[in-house]
Design a protein around this motif. Sequence first.
Motif, PDB file in Angstrom:
ATOM      1  N   ASP A 112      12.820  -1.900 -21.173  1.00 22.40           N
ATOM      2  CA  ASP A 112      11.769  -1.306 -20.353  1.00 22.40           C
ATOM      3  C   ASP A 112      10.395  -1.440 -21.005  1.00 22.40           C
ATOM      4  N   VAL A 113       9.365  -1.362 -20.171  1.00 22.45           N
ATOM      5  CA  VAL A 113       7.975  -1.314 -20.629  1.00 22.45           C
ATOM      6  C   VAL A 113       7.362  -0.022 -20.085  1.00 22.45           C
ATOM      7  N   ARG A 114       6.791   0.772 -20.989  1.00 26.51           N
ATOM      8  CA  ARG A 114       6.197   2.048 -20.586  1.00 26.51           C
ATOM      9  C   ARG A 114       4.675   1.953 -20.720  1.00 26.51           C
ATOM     10  N   LEU A 115       3.971   2.140 -19.589  1.00 24.44           N
ATOM     11  CA  LEU A 115       2.510   2.128 -19.574  1.00 24.44           C
ATOM     12  C   LEU A 115       1.995   3.558 -19.516  1.00 24.44           C
ATOM     13  N   TRP A 116       1.117   3.896 -20.471  1.00 24.61           N
ATOM     14  CA  TRP A 116       0.459   5.204 -20.477  1.00 24.61           C
ATOM     15  C   TRP A 116      -0.955   5.035 -19.929  1.00 24.61           C
ATOM     16  N   SER A 117      -1.306   5.865 -18.938  1.00 18.64           N
ATOM     17  CA  SER A 117      -2.612   5.773 -18.291  1.00 18.64           C
ATOM     18  C   SER A 117      -3.209   7.168 -18.148  1.00 18.64           C
ATOM     19  N   ARG A 118      -4.542   7.211 -18.028  1.00 25.67           N
ATOM     20  CA  ARG A 118      -5.251   8.475 -17.881  1.00 25.67           C
ATOM     21  C   ARG A 118      -5.880   8.532 -16.493  1.00 25.67           C
TER      22      ARG A 118
ATOM     23  N   GLU B 102      -8.888  -0.882 -15.877  1.00 25.24           N
ATOM     24  CA  GLU B 102      -8.621   0.005 -14.742  1.00 25.24           C
ATOM     25  C   GLU B 102      -7.338  -0.430 -14.045  1.00 25.24           C
ATOM     26  N   VAL B 103      -6.499   0.558 -13.684  1.00 23.39           N
ATOM     27  CA  VAL B 103      -5.256   0.270 -12.970  1.00 23.39           C
ATOM     28  C   VAL B 103      -5.180   1.168 -11.740  1.00 23.39           C
ATOM     29  N   MET B 104      -4.423   0.710 -10.767  1.00 26.14           N
ATOM     30  CA  MET B 104      -4.163   1.507  -9.572  1.00 26.14           C
ATOM     31  C   MET B 104      -2.677   1.857  -9.564  1.00 26.14           C
ATOM     32  N   LEU B 105      -2.388   3.147  -9.520  1.00 31.99           N
ATOM     33  CA  LEU B 105      -1.016   3.635  -9.512  1.00 31.99           C
ATOM     34  C   LEU B 105      -0.695   4.183  -8.132  1.00 31.99           C
TER      35      LEU B 105
ATOM     36  N   GLU C 113       0.842  -1.195   0.000  1.00 32.36           N
ATOM     37  CA  GLU C 113       0.000   0.000   0.000  1.00 32.36           C
ATOM     38  C   GLU C 113       0.881   1.250   0.000  1.00 32.36           C
ATOM     39  N   PRO C 114       1.011   1.940  -1.142  1.00 36.21           N
ATOM     40  CA  PRO C 114       1.810   3.164  -1.164  1.00 36.21           C
ATOM     41  C   PRO C 114       1.084   4.292  -0.451  1.00 36.21           C
ATOM     42  N   ALA C 115       1.807   5.353  -0.147  1.00 39.46           N
ATOM     43  CA  ALA C 115       1.216   6.488   0.566  1.00 39.46           C
ATOM     44  C   ALA C 115       0.115   7.147  -0.260  1.00 39.46           C
ATOM     45  N   THR C 116       0.334   7.245  -1.574  1.00 39.20           N
ATOM     46  CA  THR C 116      -0.671   7.855  -2.462  1.00 39.20           C
ATOM     47  C   THR C 116      -1.081   6.842  -3.516  1.00 39.20           C
ATOM     48  N   ARG C 117      -2.396   6.620  -3.659  1.00 42.55           N
ATOM     49  CA  ARG C 117      -2.928   5.712  -4.675  1.00 42.55           C
ATOM     50  C   ARG C 117      -3.855   6.506  -5.586  1.00 42.55           C
ATOM     51  N   MET C 118      -3.772   6.228  -6.902  1.00 41.71           N
ATOM     52  CA  MET C 118      -4.589   6.950  -7.867  1.00 41.71           C
ATOM     53  C   MET C 118      -5.189   5.959  -8.854  1.00 41.71           C
ATOM     54  N   GLN C 119      -6.492   6.057  -9.063  1.00 40.24           N
ATOM     55  CA  GLN C 119      -7.145   5.228 -10.072  1.00 40.24           C
ATOM     56  C   GLN C 119      -6.897   5.820 -11.454  1.00 40.24           C
ATOM     57  N   ALA C 120      -6.710   4.927 -12.445  1.00 38.73           N
ATOM     58  CA  ALA C 120      -6.460   5.378 -13.813  1.00 38.73           C
ATOM     59  C   ALA C 120      -6.969   4.321 -14.782  1.00 38.73           C
ATOM     60  N   ILE C 121      -7.067   4.721 -16.048  1.00 35.01           N
ATOM     61  CA  ILE C 121      -7.445   3.802 -17.119  1.00 35.01           C
ATOM     62  C   ILE C 121      -6.244   3.642 -18.050  1.00 35.01           C
ATOM     63  N   ALA C 122      -5.808   2.393 -18.250  1.00 39.06           N
ATOM     64  CA  ALA C 122      -4.670   2.124 -19.138  1.00 39.06           C
ATOM     65  C   ALA C 122      -5.035   2.493 -20.571  1.00 39.06           C
ATOM     66  N   GLU C 123      -4.101   3.164 -21.258  1.00 41.30           N
ATOM     67  CA  GLU C 123      -4.355   3.565 -22.647  1.00 41.30           C
ATOM     68  C   GLU C 123      -3.484   2.807 -23.642  1.00 41.30           C
ATOM     69  N   SER C 124      -2.193   2.658 -23.327  1.00 36.69           N
ATOM     70  CA  SER C 124      -1.306   1.955 -24.257  1.00 36.69           C
ATOM     71  C   SER C 124      -0.070   1.474 -23.521  1.00 36.69           C
ATOM     72  N   VAL C 125       0.591   0.487 -24.138  1.00 37.88           N
ATOM     73  CA  VAL C 125       1.828  -0.068 -23.586  1.00 37.88           C
ATOM     74  C   VAL C 125       2.889  -0.014 -24.675  1.00 37.88           C
ATOM     75  N   ASP C 126       4.040   0.584 -24.350  1.00 40.79           N
ATOM     76  CA  ASP C 126       5.165   0.651 -25.284  1.00 40.79           C
ATOM     77  C   ASP C 126       6.294  -0.232 -24.769  1.00 40.79           C
ATOM     78  N   ILE C 127       6.814  -1.093 -25.640  1.00 33.19           N
ATOM     79  CA  ILE C 127       7.994  -1.885 -25.300  1.00 33.19           C
ATOM     80  C   ILE C 127       9.214  -1.099 -25.770  1.00 33.19           C
ATOM     81  N   VAL C 128      10.061  -0.685 -24.832  1.00 35.72           N
ATOM     82  CA  VAL C 128      11.230   0.132 -25.151  1.00 35.72           C
ATOM     83  C   VAL C 128      12.480  -0.638 -24.739  1.00 35.72           C
ATOM     84  N   GLY C 129      12.812  -1.666 -25.517  1.00 34.96           N
ATOM     85  CA  GLY C 129      13.990  -2.462 -25.201  1.00 34.96           C
ATOM     86  C   GLY C 129      13.851  -3.159 -23.860  1.00 34.96           C
TER      87      GLY C 129
END
Length: 359
Positions: A310-316, A340-343, A292-308
């Motif tokens: 690393d994996v970059r997740l874009w969320s709104r 839905e994702v929790m950040l 449980e992190p100190a701050t949690r934020m709900q978001a909607i996943a938009e896209s996933v980029d594979i960058v060698g």
Amino acid sequence: MAVLDLQHIRKSFGSFTAVDDVTFEVNKGEIVALLGPSGCGKTTTLRMIAGFERPDSGRIFIGGADMELRPPYERNVGLVFQDYALFPHMTVAENIAFGMKNRGTPKNEIAPRTLEVLQQVQLPGVENRRPHALSGGQQQRVALARALVTRPDIMLLDEPLSNLDAKLRLQLRREIRTILASFECTSIIVTHDQEEAMGLADRIVLMNRGRIEQIDTPARLYQSPKTLFAADFIGHANWIHGTLSKAAGDAGIVATPVGDVRVTMRQGSPEQGPVTLCIRPERLAITDGTVEPATRMQAIAESVDIVGADVRLWSRLKDGTLVQSLDKNIGRAMPQPGSEVMLGFGPDDCVVLPASDAA
């Protein structure tokens, strides 16, 4: 005493101010990068150190001596240019010897010093080749050897790796740093490439519109930027705007459209009022409920980029803010677009900056 000392340097070209009140020192053996976008004043600053341009005001000292009236050939600086500037009709040995001959090095020293410096830049046996017979990386090392063999007080390198491909730049970056360290050479490197600056330099002078934005080590510049420009130019960042409502000691609360955020107050952080939170992508974790992190934020996943690696997740976020999270590409399942994702992040994972910097 600093080997190089710039004091309140200014330079204008007509109505355009290229360098505006620049002050910094470079110590013996230190590698310092002048970093910033095109037009920020870094190359003009380098040219003034070399003596190719005269400052409108301010002073430049090399080894404690005032350079105001000294032409370039009296400053004992070594220069490595973006295009290497090797003489195509000369052999490697003749290119390296050129600077020594111009500086009056005794003839009996030139050949052994040439062979010695070729060993030091890991190019033994190429002294009789011409530049066109060398790879780009080898040409760069010959240019470096030609400058180092004159034993300059300061090495000046202008975008030294920009003509090379990405993989060779990475290899040469490591080699150049090793070579400069072996010569204990005080060096200034001009670059617009943040990875190059962070990989080569002991300290970075970050410039913006002719002025110094921040001077710091690569690690501190990335982890503790002082302005929004510094945070934005170095690496990637997420921005959340809010109001700092409470601060007690090193702890604060920022009210934002996605909820209250607990933050750690650092030296130089604003005390209250409108602020912008900077959160690096690798600090914004996808939580699974086990931690449980100190701050949690709900978001909607938009896209996933594979960058060698690393994996970059874009969320709104629910207020419409687009954020990115960075994870290692080790086969872990990532959220599907539309899910839905929790950040989450902790108080130490964000930097509090004045909101006025965002203008």
